[in-house]
Design an enzyme around this catalytic site. Sequence first.
Site, mmCIF file in Angstrom:
data_model
loop_
_atom_site.group_PDB
_atom_site.id
_atom_site.type_symbol
_atom_site.label_atom_id
_atom_site.label_comp_id
_atom_site.label_asym_id
_atom_site.label_seq_id
_atom_site.Cartn_x
_atom_site.Cartn_y
_atom_site.Cartn_z
ATOM 1 N N ASP A 1 0.821 -1.220 0.000
ATOM 2 C CA ASP A 1 0.000 0.000 0.000
ATOM 3 C C ASP A 1 0.849 1.261 0.000
ATOM 4 O O ASP A 1 2.048 1.230 0.311
ATOM 5 C CB ASP A 1 -0.958 -0.004 1.208
ATOM 6 N N GLU B 1 0.249 -1.306 5.726
ATOM 7 C CA GLU B 1 1.326 -0.804 6.595
ATOM 8 C C GLU B 1 1.066 0.658 6.973
ATOM 9 O O GLU B 1 1.312 1.068 8.102
ATOM 10 C CB GLU B 1 2.684 -0.928 5.883
HETATM 11 ZN ZN LIG Z 1 6.626 2.429 4.108
#
Ligand SMILES: [Zn+2]
Length: 507
Positions: free
Chosen positions: A132, A195
């Site tokens: 992401d 994340e």
């Molecule tokens: Zn990162």
Amino acid sequence: MTMGFSTIFKVLGILFTGLVIVTILRALTIQDLVKFSKSPRKSDNFLTKDSEVGAYAERLAASLRIQTVSYNTDQLDRGDFIKLHQFLEDSFPLVHSSPNISREFINTYSLLYKISGSNTELKPYLLAAHLDVVPANGSWSVNPFDGVIKDGVIYGRGAIDDKHSVMGILEALEYLLREGFEPQRTFYIAFGHDEELTGQQGAHVIGQTLLQRNVDLDFVLDEGFYYLKDLVTGVTSYPVAMIGISEKGWLELELSTAMPPGHSSIPPLESALGVLAKGVANLEANRHPSMFGKGPEYDMFSSIAPYADPFYRYLFANLWLFQPLFVRVLSQKPVTDSFHRTATAITIFQSGYKNNVIPGSAKAIVNHRVHPAQTLEDVLAHDKKAIGDERVEIRVRKYIPPMPISPYGEEEEIYRLIGDTALQICPDCAVAPGISPANTDLKHYVKLTKKLYRFSPAFVDPITLPGLHGDDERLSVRDYKKVIDFYLKFILNADDYHLFLKKKDEL
Ligand SMILES: [Zn+2]
């Protein structure tokens, strides 16, 4: 008997001259803290071909066109992650068809690869990155999701955070498989999908999965630091390969006061608002103690001393003498100050609702970034003392502890493995341990191993660093080749049979 003044001055003069000579000699002779191996190794012969660099760059650019943006944790539309999975499958046919490689979808959107080695005696390791990216709402010179390659530079959200690693790892593996590489040591590749939203649905589930399977990892290598060019105080001539060995924690506190409300025509001597305001002002004025030397700071500056500019070389080589002075210098600027202590930020202050009513309560939110050498109790004890008023109630709203400090130094083979490989790509670099200012997915792997390292092999400088979560995120085609070469050599070096067999014997 008393000494004459001239004798005292003479003695002091000799002592001072001695000190100057000792410190200069130390600055002139200071050596690398860790002797990294620059001896030839098998992986020296493996390097991506210049003729293929264009294709690598185009594939990275294509991955940037897939908008795997993390907006919020209850985001429903994650169709682009499925597109990215398919893109990876199409781009790396050998990775996705080799009999000794398995790919799993974890919680639908994250990926876990297992590359099975022939020697099950060797402890497996994990390479981590994330799929992401953060949104791109600023003012870019190109469209952030067009994957533009212009003047030898690849532009796009994710170019250095973190698709260069996702693509770099898979390019390296595909290359090695094409060359007939059959690993002896099993390793995993984990790509989380959230994340940027703390990794609760991605890396966390990957970590749980590995834990349930009793996977005993040797180490994890994730993002968190880069090759830093002109970004470390006092080092302008050499890039520093900074290896993150820890990251700061997150602590959110609510401070509150409750006292009788009243009319503003007959104010009490003290009010809830006034008491809290005083407490908050006290907290801001009393910074947390410097942890310099209790974390890796001392070793970090000693590591870069041989590469520092003359004045700083002198300073860093003699921290035993100049540490108090240097700590003062670091404390002058917010960026360097936060580096060696728990940072305190007052982020919210709420009280009152009417101009002639004394409010009965007040509330403030404090955000600490906790230094790894401090515990929650340490921080709370300091805050309580600094606030200095029992009437201010302190409540913990959220706490993510700092990450443990992973082993580093001359004796630590994994730290050396990362450093050695970093130097194969950049022989003129310094290698130093540091505390990563950013948080990573590694918190979800903390139960799997004590050896968690943060280094992604892109070069960043004062011009390109602001692209991280900012505008015009980019990576040059030339530097992207180095990213792939790093992973290529790293996988080979980590597979080195004898190095790790020796390690097992010692255990
Ligand atoms: Zn990162």
